[in-house]
Design a protein around this motif. Structure first.
Motif, PDB file in Angstrom:
ATOM      1  N   GLN A 102      30.794  85.227  35.780  1.00 12.70           N
ATOM      2  CA  GLN A 102      31.655  84.248  35.102  1.00 12.70           C
ATOM      3  C   GLN A 102      33.039  84.220  35.739  1.00 12.70           C
ATOM      4  O   GLN A 102      33.594  83.152  35.993  1.00 12.70           O
ATOM      5  CB  GLN A 102      31.773  84.564  33.613  1.00 12.70           C
ATOM      6  CG  GLN A 102      30.561  84.152  32.822  1.00 12.70           C
ATOM      7  CD  GLN A 102      30.670  84.493  31.352  1.00 12.70           C
ATOM      8  OE1 GLN A 102      31.293  85.469  30.957  1.00 12.70           O
ATOM      9  NE2 GLN A 102      30.023  83.689  30.521  1.00 12.70           N
ATOM     10  N   LYS A 137      32.824  80.735  37.624  1.00 14.83           N
ATOM     11  CA  LYS A 137      33.120  79.781  36.543  1.00 14.83           C
ATOM     12  C   LYS A 137      31.925  78.854  36.284  1.00 14.83           C
ATOM     13  O   LYS A 137      32.034  77.630  36.383  1.00 14.83           O
ATOM     14  CB  LYS A 137      34.363  78.947  36.858  1.00 14.83           C
ATOM     15  CG  LYS A 137      35.576  79.743  37.315  1.00 14.83           C
ATOM     16  CD  LYS A 137      36.160  80.558  36.192  1.00 14.83           C
ATOM     17  CE  LYS A 137      37.473  81.193  36.597  1.00 14.83           C
ATOM     18  NZ  LYS A 137      37.443  82.622  36.692  1.00 14.83           N
ATOM     19  N   ASP A 157      28.727  76.662  34.767  1.00 14.05           N
ATOM     20  CA  ASP A 157      28.451  75.793  33.624  1.00 14.05           C
ATOM     21  C   ASP A 157      27.453  76.472  32.691  1.00 14.05           C
ATOM     22  O   ASP A 157      27.461  76.238  31.487  1.00 14.05           O
ATOM     23  CB  ASP A 157      27.847  74.466  34.089  1.00 14.05           C
ATOM     24  CG  ASP A 157      28.814  73.642  34.922  1.00 14.05           C
ATOM     25  OD1 ASP A 157      30.013  73.974  34.978  1.00 14.05           O
ATOM     26  OD2 ASP A 157      28.366  72.649  35.524  1.00 14.05           O
ATOM     27  N   SER A 163      26.448  76.505  38.907  1.00 14.04           N
ATOM     28  CA  SER A 163      27.862  76.472  39.268  1.00 14.04           C
ATOM     29  C   SER A 163      28.129  75.463  40.379  1.00 14.04           C
ATOM     30  O   SER A 163      27.328  75.322  41.302  1.00 14.04           O
ATOM     31  CB  SER A 163      28.321  77.862  39.733  1.00 14.04           C
ATOM     32  OG  SER A 163      29.655  77.830  40.214  1.00 14.04           O
ATOM     33  N   GLU A 164      29.276  74.801  40.295  1.00 13.73           N
ATOM     34  CA  GLU A 164      29.698  73.890  41.363  1.00 13.73           C
ATOM     35  C   GLU A 164      29.966  74.654  42.656  1.00 13.73           C
ATOM     36  O   GLU A 164      29.960  74.071  43.734  1.00 13.73           O
ATOM     37  CB  GLU A 164      30.956  73.131  40.938  1.00 13.73           C
ATOM     38  CG  GLU A 164      30.695  72.127  39.836  1.00 13.73           C
ATOM     39  CD  GLU A 164      31.932  71.345  39.436  1.00 13.73           C
ATOM     40  OE1 GLU A 164      32.996  71.524  40.068  1.00 13.73           O
ATOM     41  OE2 GLU A 164      31.820  70.568  38.484  1.00 13.73           O
ATOM     42  N   PRO A 201      25.179  71.928  39.391  1.00 11.16           N
ATOM     43  CA  PRO A 201      25.018  71.121  38.171  1.00 11.16           C
ATOM     44  C   PRO A 201      24.072  69.939  38.375  1.00 11.16           C
ATOM     45  O   PRO A 201      23.281  69.621  37.490  1.00 11.16           O
ATOM     46  CB  PRO A 201      26.448  70.665  37.873  1.00 11.16           C
ATOM     47  CG  PRO A 201      27.313  71.747  38.439  1.00 11.16           C
ATOM     48  CD  PRO A 201      26.593  72.163  39.701  1.00 11.16           C
ATOM     49  N   SER A 230      20.589  69.313  36.279  1.00 10.89           N
ATOM     50  CA  SER A 230      20.369  68.120  35.463  1.00 10.89           C
ATOM     51  C   SER A 230      19.068  67.405  35.838  1.00 10.89           C
ATOM     52  O   SER A 230      18.505  66.677  35.029  1.00 10.89           O
ATOM     53  CB  SER A 230      21.547  67.152  35.578  1.00 10.89           C
ATOM     54  OG  SER A 230      21.614  66.595  36.875  1.00 10.89           O
TER      55      SER A 230
END
Length: 90
Positions: free
Chosen positions: A11, A15, A17, A46-47, A83, A87
């Protein structure tokens, strides 16, 4: 406790999602080659993975885990997605 440490490190660094960690350690305790480290599966979105190959994503996660890979983690299954990939259900 190790699963929480893994989650916190990922995390802080990525960072994400989404992050899910499954601890399979109890199912593998005492098998050949395991000197006490845990078995974990990580799904992370994560991006930070955009534009990175699967190998590069795994290398990044291993780098974040650092010394934990020597003693606390015996096996780490990784599902690292962007991401957009997440999706689409990949």
């Amino acid at each position: 406790m190790t699963a929480n440490t893994i989650k916190q490190k990922l995390q802080d660094a990525l960072k994400p999602d989404l992050i899910e960690i499954i601890d399979h350690s109890a199912a593998h305790a005492g098998h050949a080659g395991n000197k006490g480290g845990g078995h974990y599966n990580v799904t992370i979105v994560s991006e930070q993975f955009e534009g990175k190959s699967l190998v590069q994503r795994h290398q990044l996660i291993y780098q974040i885990m650092g010394d934990m890979m020597k003693d606390e983690i015996h096996a780490l299954g990784i599902n690292a997605l962007t991401p957009t990939e997440n999706s689409k259900g990949n």
